[in-house]
Design a protein around this motif. Structure first.
Motif, PDB file in Angstrom:
ATOM      1  N   SER A  71      36.465  43.338  41.871  1.00  0.00           N
ATOM      2  CA  SER A  71      35.068  43.260  41.441  1.00  0.00           C
ATOM      3  C   SER A  71      34.555  44.583  40.877  1.00  0.00           C
ATOM      4  O   SER A  71      33.752  44.595  39.949  1.00  0.00           O
ATOM      5  CB  SER A  71      34.176  42.830  42.606  1.00  0.00           C
ATOM      6  OG  SER A  71      34.290  43.728  43.681  1.00  0.00           O
ATOM      7  N   LEU A  72      35.032  45.677  41.400  1.00  0.00           N
ATOM      8  CA  LEU A  72      34.431  46.955  41.017  1.00  0.00           C
ATOM      9  C   LEU A  72      35.204  47.624  39.880  1.00  0.00           C
ATOM     10  O   LEU A  72      36.433  47.630  39.893  1.00  0.00           O
ATOM     11  CB  LEU A  72      34.412  47.876  42.239  1.00  0.00           C
ATOM     12  CG  LEU A  72      33.437  49.046  42.212  1.00  0.00           C
ATOM     13  CD1 LEU A  72      32.013  48.551  42.031  1.00  0.00           C
ATOM     14  CD2 LEU A  72      33.541  49.850  43.498  1.00  0.00           C
ATOM     15  N   GLY A  73      34.444  48.164  38.927  1.00  0.00           N
ATOM     16  CA  GLY A  73      35.070  48.884  37.818  1.00  0.00           C
ATOM     17  C   GLY A  73      35.385  50.299  38.219  1.00  0.00           C
ATOM     18  O   GLY A  73      34.660  51.230  37.870  1.00  0.00           O
ATOM     19  N   LYS A 110      24.886  56.470  34.830  1.00  0.00           N
ATOM     20  CA  LYS A 110      23.808  55.558  35.244  1.00  0.00           C
ATOM     21  C   LYS A 110      22.472  56.297  35.217  1.00  0.00           C
ATOM     22  O   LYS A 110      21.477  55.774  34.730  1.00  0.00           O
ATOM     23  CB  LYS A 110      24.108  55.045  36.651  1.00  0.00           C
ATOM     24  CG  LYS A 110      23.444  53.751  37.000  1.00  0.00           C
ATOM     25  CD  LYS A 110      23.810  53.324  38.410  1.00  0.00           C
ATOM     26  CE  LYS A 110      24.761  52.161  38.421  1.00  0.00           C
ATOM     27  NZ  LYS A 110      25.114  51.706  39.780  1.00  0.00           N
ATOM     28  N   VAL A 125      26.012  45.443  33.764  1.00  0.00           N
ATOM     29  CA  VAL A 125      25.153  44.861  34.787  1.00  0.00           C
ATOM     30  C   VAL A 125      23.807  45.576  34.999  1.00  0.00           C
ATOM     31  O   VAL A 125      22.788  44.926  35.209  1.00  0.00           O
ATOM     32  CB  VAL A 125      25.985  44.793  36.097  1.00  0.00           C
ATOM     33  CG1 VAL A 125      26.297  46.150  36.655  1.00  0.00           C
ATOM     34  CG2 VAL A 125      25.382  43.936  37.149  1.00  0.00           C
ATOM     35  N   SER A 129      22.426  45.646  42.346  1.00  0.00           N
ATOM     36  CA  SER A 129      23.555  45.686  41.419  1.00  0.00           C
ATOM     37  C   SER A 129      24.634  44.708  41.895  1.00  0.00           C
ATOM     38  O   SER A 129      25.145  44.824  43.012  1.00  0.00           O
ATOM     39  CB  SER A 129      24.112  47.112  41.366  1.00  0.00           C
ATOM     40  OG  SER A 129      25.439  47.084  40.878  1.00  0.00           O
ATOM     41  N   TYR A 189      33.747  54.279  28.263  1.00  0.00           N
ATOM     42  CA  TYR A 189      35.156  53.825  28.257  1.00  0.00           C
ATOM     43  C   TYR A 189      35.910  54.296  27.010  1.00  0.00           C
ATOM     44  O   TYR A 189      36.994  53.776  26.717  1.00  0.00           O
ATOM     45  CB  TYR A 189      35.223  52.291  28.345  1.00  0.00           C
ATOM     46  CG  TYR A 189      34.721  51.779  29.672  1.00  0.00           C
ATOM     47  CD1 TYR A 189      35.538  51.750  30.791  1.00  0.00           C
ATOM     48  CD2 TYR A 189      33.403  51.364  29.817  1.00  0.00           C
ATOM     49  CE1 TYR A 189      35.068  51.313  32.021  1.00  0.00           C
ATOM     50  CE2 TYR A 189      32.922  50.929  31.046  1.00  0.00           C
ATOM     51  CZ  TYR A 189      33.765  50.906  32.136  1.00  0.00           C
ATOM     52  OH  TYR A 189      33.292  50.478  33.353  1.00  0.00           O
ATOM     53  N   TYR A 201      38.599  45.379  32.130  1.00  0.00           N
ATOM     54  CA  TYR A 201      38.082  44.107  32.619  1.00  0.00           C
ATOM     55  C   TYR A 201      38.556  42.965  31.729  1.00  0.00           C
ATOM     56  O   TYR A 201      38.749  43.165  30.521  1.00  0.00           O
ATOM     57  CB  TYR A 201      36.551  44.097  32.571  1.00  0.00           C
ATOM     58  CG  TYR A 201      35.906  45.306  33.198  1.00  0.00           C
ATOM     59  CD1 TYR A 201      35.782  45.404  34.586  1.00  0.00           C
ATOM     60  CD2 TYR A 201      35.426  46.352  32.411  1.00  0.00           C
ATOM     61  CE1 TYR A 201      35.185  46.516  35.161  1.00  0.00           C
ATOM     62  CE2 TYR A 201      34.839  47.472  32.981  1.00  0.00           C
ATOM     63  CZ  TYR A 201      34.720  47.542  34.357  1.00  0.00           C
ATOM     64  OH  TYR A 201      34.144  48.646  34.937  1.00  0.00           O
ATOM     65  N   THR A 238      27.673  44.257  40.915  1.00  0.00           N
ATOM     66  CA  THR A 238      29.019  44.836  41.078  1.00  0.00           C
ATOM     67  C   THR A 238      29.111  45.532  42.437  1.00  0.00           C
ATOM     68  O   THR A 238      30.055  45.324  43.192  1.00  0.00           O
ATOM     69  CB  THR A 238      29.297  45.863  39.967  1.00  0.00           C
ATOM     70  OG1 THR A 238      28.157  46.716  39.846  1.00  0.00           O
ATOM     71  CG2 THR A 238      29.577  45.192  38.649  1.00  0.00           C
ATOM     72  N   LEU A 239      28.090  46.323  42.737  1.00  0.00           N
ATOM     73  CA  LEU A 239      28.110  47.051  44.002  1.00  0.00           C
ATOM     74  C   LEU A 239      27.940  46.088  45.179  1.00  0.00           C
ATOM     75  O   LEU A 239      28.557  46.266  46.233  1.00  0.00           O
ATOM     76  CB  LEU A 239      27.022  48.133  44.014  1.00  0.00           C
ATOM     77  CG  LEU A 239      27.143  49.198  42.914  1.00  0.00           C
ATOM     78  CD1 LEU A 239      26.040  50.245  43.061  1.00  0.00           C
ATOM     79  CD2 LEU A 239      28.496  49.894  42.949  1.00  0.00           C
ATOM     80  N   ASN A 279      31.879  47.018  28.774  1.00  0.00           N
ATOM     81  CA  ASN A 279      31.936  46.469  30.115  1.00  0.00           C
ATOM     82  C   ASN A 279      30.903  45.357  30.119  1.00  0.00           C
ATOM     83  O   ASN A 279      29.714  45.648  29.922  1.00  0.00           O
ATOM     84  CB  ASN A 279      31.549  47.548  31.139  1.00  0.00           C
ATOM     85  CG  ASN A 279      31.493  47.034  32.561  1.00  0.00           C
ATOM     86  OD1 ASN A 279      31.786  45.880  32.814  1.00  0.00           O
ATOM     87  ND2 ASN A 279      31.107  47.910  33.486  1.00  0.00           N
ATOM     88  N   ARG A 334      33.731  38.202  35.714  1.00  0.00           N
ATOM     89  CA  ARG A 334      34.434  39.437  35.355  1.00  0.00           C
ATOM     90  C   ARG A 334      35.497  39.743  36.407  1.00  0.00           C
ATOM     91  O   ARG A 334      35.222  39.687  37.608  1.00  0.00           O
ATOM     92  CB  ARG A 334      33.467  40.612  35.255  1.00  0.00           C
ATOM     93  CG  ARG A 334      34.141  41.848  34.650  1.00  0.00           C
ATOM     94  CD  ARG A 334      33.275  43.075  34.752  1.00  0.00           C
ATOM     95  NE  ARG A 334      33.292  43.644  36.087  1.00  0.00           N
ATOM     96  CZ  ARG A 334      32.728  44.811  36.426  1.00  0.00           C
ATOM     97  NH1 ARG A 334      32.089  45.512  35.511  1.00  0.00           N
ATOM     98  NH2 ARG A 334      32.788  45.260  37.659  1.00  0.00           N
TER      99      ARG A 334
HETATM  100  N1  GLU Z   1      30.482  50.487  36.396  1.00  0.00           N
HETATM  101  C1  GLU Z   1      31.248  49.920  37.459  1.00  0.00           C
HETATM  102  C2  GLU Z   1      31.249  48.426  37.355  1.00  0.00           C
HETATM  103  O1  GLU Z   1      30.728  47.891  36.443  1.00  0.00           O
HETATM  104  C3  GLU Z   1      30.853  50.477  38.776  1.00  0.00           C
HETATM  105  C4  GLU Z   1      29.796  49.793  39.553  1.00  0.00           C
HETATM  106  C5  GLU Z   1      28.414  50.141  39.166  1.00  0.00           C
HETATM  107  O2  GLU Z   1      28.126  51.313  38.963  1.00  0.00           O
HETATM  108  O3  GLU Z   1      27.638  49.189  39.058  1.00  0.00           O
HETATM  109  O4  GLU Z   1      31.834  47.798  38.194  1.00  0.00           O
END
Ligand code: GLU
Ligand code: PMP
Length: 402
Positions: free
Chosen positions: A45-47, A109, A134, A22, A215, A331, A24-25, A183, A380
């Motif tokens: 970077s992180l949502g 998720k 993502v 991932s 959201y 974002y 984002t992570l 997102n 993003r």
């Molecule tokens: N949904 C958030 C993001 O897009 C958290 C990170 C993730 O779960 O991938 O940043």
């Protein structure tokens, strides 16, 4: 006997080798790593809301611990939580579900993962309007499905039209996945825009829509529309939602679906073999969260709205950041292709990944490359950060690119 573990002898599965991490992570982990090395990284970077979970929700969790909620939970969620979800769907979305249609999972998720696993056969296609969240494409691939990306344009606010949808449909299309508010683009599909998609789908009764509404409450323009609100779409729409974003509960890991009964039952069976029911304390806390009036979390939405204005104003002062005006989520997704092919600070920027890396290295600001969301011209930037951090980050970016 040697205690050293030989990495070489371990042959991982093709499935995991083909899975992308991932983005984002990964970026959040990279920012953490650099901070540990002493670098002053601002993480955009992180949502993840920078608020704490509201006290009234925390209190409910503490009470649940005291009340000895410690056993395995029903696989699809506590009945009281399912009822709170049913009431929420009716109150906020005018959607009528019964208990057999609700499944609570370990985050939205997992809800999405379940749906992919129970509905896709190898080779089945899933239409993803780009940019998409993502994890969609890799969750689809894990289920041996084939993601079909539909490019959208900034001029159309990154939304897919009925015409584009029609063109992307093939005999193998099984699902369409989108998030609204989106997102990463922040775009929101109006009721009319959803209707245009639904009209196309009338000719294809076997295609299921996955409408990710996590959201929903982070909406700066007004009404939230759900695909399942159309009578002719209700039976073929999976409505995904969760508490991570609007309730500042990312780490509590609770998401849920309202779905056709057959899909809900299958998801229940699926997670019964994989994770069992979601965490007991978190579920009890979420009952309280969902039963509260939405006005109780409005202070966070108001703050995100101020920050949206701030970040858009600051971005407008930097050349080469072309933005749509996000209507929801937290974002911005600027097109930064202006920088491609240019050498800045002795660094050649070829694409969005290079640019995002450049910002990390030269401005100490973490963002996420748009490639991860299916759009290689954008990056993003999350504005779920304090105004001080946003100001400082944008100042650093401005200096780094000038
Ligand atoms: N949904 C958030 C993001 O897009 C958290 C990170 C993730 O779960 O991938 O940043
Ligand atoms: N869908 C979207 C659009 C998201 O941004 C996220 C981010 N976390 C998720 C689903 C997953 O949510 P959760 O944290 O509840 O797993």
């Amino acid at each position: 006997m040697s205690t050293q573990v030989s990495e070489m002898s371990i042959q991982l599965s093709d499935k995991i080798n083909q899975l992308k991490a991932s983005a984002t992570l990964a970026m959040a982990a990279k920012a953490r790593e650099l901070r540990a090395e002493g670098k002053d990284i601002i993480g955009l970077s992180l949502g993840e809301p920078d608020f704490n979970t509201p006290d009234f929700i925390k209190d409910a969790a503490i009470q649940a611990v005291k009340d000895n909620y410690n056993s395995y939970t029903p696989v699809d969620g506590y009945v009281e939580l399912k009822d709170a979800i049913i009431t929420k769907f009716k109150r906020d979305n005018n959607l009528k579900y019964d208990r057999s249609q609700i499944v609570v999972s370990t985050g939205a998720k997992q809800s999405l993962y379940n749906v992919a696993q129970v509905y896709l056969n190898p080779g089945d296609e899933v239409i993803l309007p780009c940019p998409y969240w993502v994890s969609y494409s890799d969750i689809v691939k894990l289920a041996e499905g084939v993601p079909v990306e539909v490019k959208t344009s900034i001029e159309n606010d990154f939304k897919m039209t009925g015409e584009q949808l029609e063109k992307a449909i093939t005999p193998k299309t099984k699902m369409i996945w989108y998030s609204s508010p989106c997102n990463p683009s922040g775009s929101i599909y109006s009721k009319e825009e959803l209707r245009a998609l639904a009209d196309v789908l009338q000719k294809y009764p076997d295609i299921i829509v996955v409408s990710d509404e996590i959201y929903e409450h982070i909406n700066y323009v007004g009404d939230h529309a759900s695909m399942a609100q159309f009578d002719d779409m209700y039976d073929r729409t999976v409505t995904v939602n969760g508490v991570a974003k609007a309730f500042a509960m990312t780490g509590w890991r609770i998401g849920y679906i309202g779905a056709p009964q057959a899909i809900a039952r299958a998801c229940n069976k699926m997670q019964g073999q994989v994770t069992s029911g979601a965490n007991c304390i978190a579920q009890r806390a979420v009952i309280t969260a969902l039963e509260a009036p939405v006005s109780k979390i409005q202070y966070m939405v108001e703050e995100f709205k101020n920050r949206r204005k701030l970040i858009l104003d600051l971005l407008a002062e930097i050349p080469g950041f072309e933005c749509n005006e996000p209507e929801g989520a937290f974002y911005v997704f600027p097109d930064v292709s202006y920088y491609f092919g240019k050498t800045i600070n002795d660094t050649l920027v070829k694409n969005a990944s290079d640019f995002s890396m450049f910002l990390l290295e030269h401005a100490n600001v973490a963002t996420v490359t748009g490639d991860a969301f299916g759009n290689g011209n954008c990056i993003r930037i999350s504005y779920a950060a304090s105004t001080e951090q946003i100001k400082e980050a944008l100042d650093r970016i401005k200096k780094a690119v000038s």
